[in-house]
Every structure is written in C-alpha cells, then in structure tokens.
Design an enzyme around this catalytic site. Structure first.
Site, PDB file in Angstrom:
ATOM      1  N   GLU A   1      -6.317   6.626  -1.249  1.00 48.83           N
ATOM      2  CA  GLU A   1      -6.210   5.357  -0.394  1.00 48.83           C
ATOM      3  C   GLU A   1      -6.691   4.012  -1.084  1.00 48.83           C
ATOM      4  O   GLU A   1      -6.079   3.187  -0.884  1.00 48.83           O
ATOM      5  CB  GLU A   1      -6.958   5.954   1.041  1.00 48.83           C
ATOM      6  CG  GLU A   1      -6.146   6.756   1.815  1.00 48.83           C
ATOM      7  CD  GLU A   1      -4.862   6.007   2.200  1.00 48.83           C
ATOM      8  OE1 GLU A   1      -4.833   5.054   2.977  1.00 48.83           O
ATOM      9  OE2 GLU A   1      -3.955   6.807   2.285  1.00 48.83           O
TER      10      GLU A   1
ATOM     11  N   HIS B   1       0.762  -1.257  -0.196  1.00 47.77           N
ATOM     12  CA  HIS B   1       0.014  -0.014  -0.063  1.00 47.77           C
ATOM     13  C   HIS B   1       0.850   1.097   0.080  1.00 47.77           C
ATOM     14  O   HIS B   1       0.727   2.106  -0.679  1.00 47.77           O
ATOM     15  CB  HIS B   1      -1.038  -0.041   1.118  1.00 47.77           C
ATOM     16  CG  HIS B   1      -1.628   1.357   1.553  1.00 47.77           C
ATOM     17  ND1 HIS B   1      -2.930   1.430   1.218  1.00 47.77           N
ATOM     18  CD2 HIS B   1      -1.383   2.421   2.102  1.00 47.77           C
ATOM     19  CE1 HIS B   1      -3.554   2.378   1.493  1.00 47.77           C
ATOM     20  NE2 HIS B   1      -2.498   3.295   2.142  1.00 47.77           N
ATOM     21  N   GLU B   2       1.812   1.211   0.627  1.00 48.42           N
ATOM     22  CA  GLU B   2       2.641   2.311   0.823  1.00 48.42           C
ATOM     23  C   GLU B   2       3.540   2.572  -0.439  1.00 48.42           C
ATOM     24  O   GLU B   2       3.746   3.803  -0.841  1.00 48.42           O
ATOM     25  CB  GLU B   2       3.505   2.331   2.334  1.00 48.42           C
ATOM     26  CG  GLU B   2       2.847   2.476   3.653  1.00 48.42           C
ATOM     27  CD  GLU B   2       1.695   3.658   3.887  1.00 48.42           C
ATOM     28  OE1 GLU B   2       2.042   4.373   3.195  1.00 48.42           O
ATOM     29  OE2 GLU B   2       0.714   3.266   4.352  1.00 48.42           O
TER      30      GLU B   2
ATOM     31  N   HIS C   1       1.457   4.316  -3.025  1.00 48.20           N
ATOM     32  CA  HIS C   1       1.415   5.567  -2.966  1.00 48.20           C
ATOM     33  C   HIS C   1       2.648   6.411  -3.661  1.00 48.20           C
ATOM     34  O   HIS C   1       2.250   7.711  -4.332  1.00 48.20           O
ATOM     35  CB  HIS C   1       1.289   6.175  -1.524  1.00 48.20           C
ATOM     36  CG  HIS C   1       0.237   6.069  -0.943  1.00 48.20           C
ATOM     37  ND1 HIS C   1      -1.048   6.749  -1.305  1.00 48.20           N
ATOM     38  CD2 HIS C   1      -0.250   5.545   0.374  1.00 48.20           C
ATOM     39  CE1 HIS C   1      -2.056   6.450  -0.386  1.00 48.20           C
ATOM     40  NE2 HIS C   1      -1.560   5.770   0.617  1.00 48.20           N
TER      41      HIS C   1
END
Length: 279
Positions: A208, A151-152, A155
């Site tokens: 997100e 997820h990070e 980004h």
C-alpha cells in the site's frame, strides 16, 4: 531430545528449506524502476506464477466481470462519468514509462461499474474498474481521482498481486514440507496464524505504501496536483466514520499514517507537477 535427534531434526529442516526453494522457484526481482520517490525494494516472485499466465487469468476474470455487469445494466451507464474516468486514466497511463517502459504497450482498459461501494482497482496487465459509489460518496476532484487511479495503477506496475500469490504459494508449500519434516499435524494451523501476523500483513502494508508513493508521482507527472492525495485520504477517513480497524490489525496503513507519508511524498514530487503544468 538427545544430540542425534537434534541433528536429525536440523537436517530435516535444512532439507525442507532446500525442497521449498526448488519447489517454489522464487527469484529476487525488481518489477519497476525506482522513480523519483525511490521505490526500489527487491521482490520475490515464484517461477510457478509466470507474469503472462497471471495477466491472462486477470484478463479473463475482468471480461467475466464486465459481462456480468453488462447483463445487469451496471456497465458504463453514465457517459459523462466514463469519459471523465477514462480521460484521467489515460493521462496517468501516459506516464507509466517512468516506472515501467513496457507497460506503455499493455492492453489497458477502463470501465465504470454501477456499484454502491467506495472502491476502484486495477488488475494485473492494466484492467481498471471504478465503482460509482466512490464517485458519489467521496465526490473526488479530478486531482483526487487521479490519486486513486494512480495508486491502483501502481499496484499493477509493481505486480503486487503476483508477489502475493508467490508468497502464498511459498507459505503453503513450506508448511506442507515443514509438517512432513517435523511430523507435526498442527504446523499448518499455527503456521498460518504466524504468517498472517509476521509476513502477510506487513508486506501488504508495504504494498500500500509503495502504491501510494508511486501513484502520487504518476499523478504529478500527469499534471495533477499531488497534494490532492492528502485531501483524498482525509475524505476517506471521514467516510469511514472512525470505524476503521487499528493499524496493527489492518492490511492497510491507518489514515493518519497514510496522510503523514503522503504529505512528505507530495512535496517531494512537486517539481514534477510544476514541470508538467508548465508544458
């Protein structure tokens, strides 16, 4: 307001919009390929926020954070933790080419900070940090930790930080131009509140959701069970103790919304996981 005044106001606003477009230099781009999960939203980046410059700034800030942590003996204290986090990260980094081929050559860094907070992040250009509070309080499995790190990383691949900086720059310049065009000194206060509700928050939730979907795919391609993203957020929800804000007031999806979407996405990428496990 008579017709002449109306026309003059419309002309002023049109001029303001033109000046805004020139000043911000925003262009429509797509920072990544869509992948199997189909992330293909067009993004608007300002020419006043070059990717290279932002990455350099991120690298400098990252180095400053590491230096401060080292001075306080908070950097990479547990060799086993660091080895685990880096091993999982490297498997994920090995799959970033599915979304962004040039990211495979980014100067990636991974460190663990002894901070009693449930957090992890990836700065522009691939600078990753995991807090020990996340490891000790959530106690993620390797698959769940891969969901967090994926997820990070997503980004950073998607350049969400640069997009948000571009949005803020456009908003600030736009409000200044609007204030001049309309002669209203209150434009900035009202405009800032309106921007938060109508522009900043929805886009943050979009970021997100994109990071969730891309992160699940990265994990699956790296041989981590994508369904672990669901159990991860169930743990996150339990850790919050029900104290999280209502979704419409938050910059993140609610836990229930996130879990439902992750269940769908994880099933979508299961063939990628099975293929990776079969290698």
């Amino acid at each position: 307001m008579n017709l002449t005044q109306q026309w003059l106001r419309r002309a002023a606003l049109a001029s303001a919009a033109t000046v805004l477009a020139v000043l911000t230099g925003c262009a429509s781009v797509n920072t990544t390929q869509s992948g199997a999960v189909g992330v293909d939203r067009k993004q608007y980046m300002s020419s006043l926020v070059p990717e290279q410059q932002l990455n350099q700034e991120a690298s400098q800030q990252y180095n400053d954070i590491l230096q401060q942590a080292r001075a306080k003996n908070l950097l990479d204290r547990d060799a086993a933790q660091v080895s685990r986090v880096r091993a999982i990260s490297q498997r994920l980094i090995g799959q970033v080419g599915a979304f962004r081929p040039e990211a495979t050559s980014w100067p990636w860094e991974v460190h663990v900070l002894s901070v009693d907070e449930i957090n992890a992040w990836c700065m522009p250009g691939g600078k990753i940090a995991v807090y020990t509070g996340l490891l000790s309080k959530i106690k993620p499995t390797d698959d769940e930790l891969a969901a967090i790190l994926g997820h990070e990383i997503a980004h950073a691949l998607r350049e969400h930080a640069r997009e948000r900086v571009s949005q803020q720059m456009a908003t600030n310049i736009g409000l200044q131009v609007l204030s001049i065009a309309t002669g209203s000194s209150a434009a900035s206060d009202l405009g800032g509140q309106l921007t938060d509700v109508m522009f900043t928050l929805p886009n943050s939730r979009t970021h997100e959701t994109e990071a969730d979907r891309m992160g699940v795919e990265l994990a699956a391609r790296a041989g981590f069970d994508p369904r672990a993203a669901v159990t991860l957020w169930q743990k996150m929800g339990a850790a919050s103790g029900g104290s999280s804000q209502p979704e419409f007031l938050s910059t993140h999806p609610s836990a229930s919304t996130r879990i439902n979407e992750l269940q769908t996405t994880s099933q979508q990428v299961m063939p990628l996981y099975e293929q990776a496990k079969g290698k």
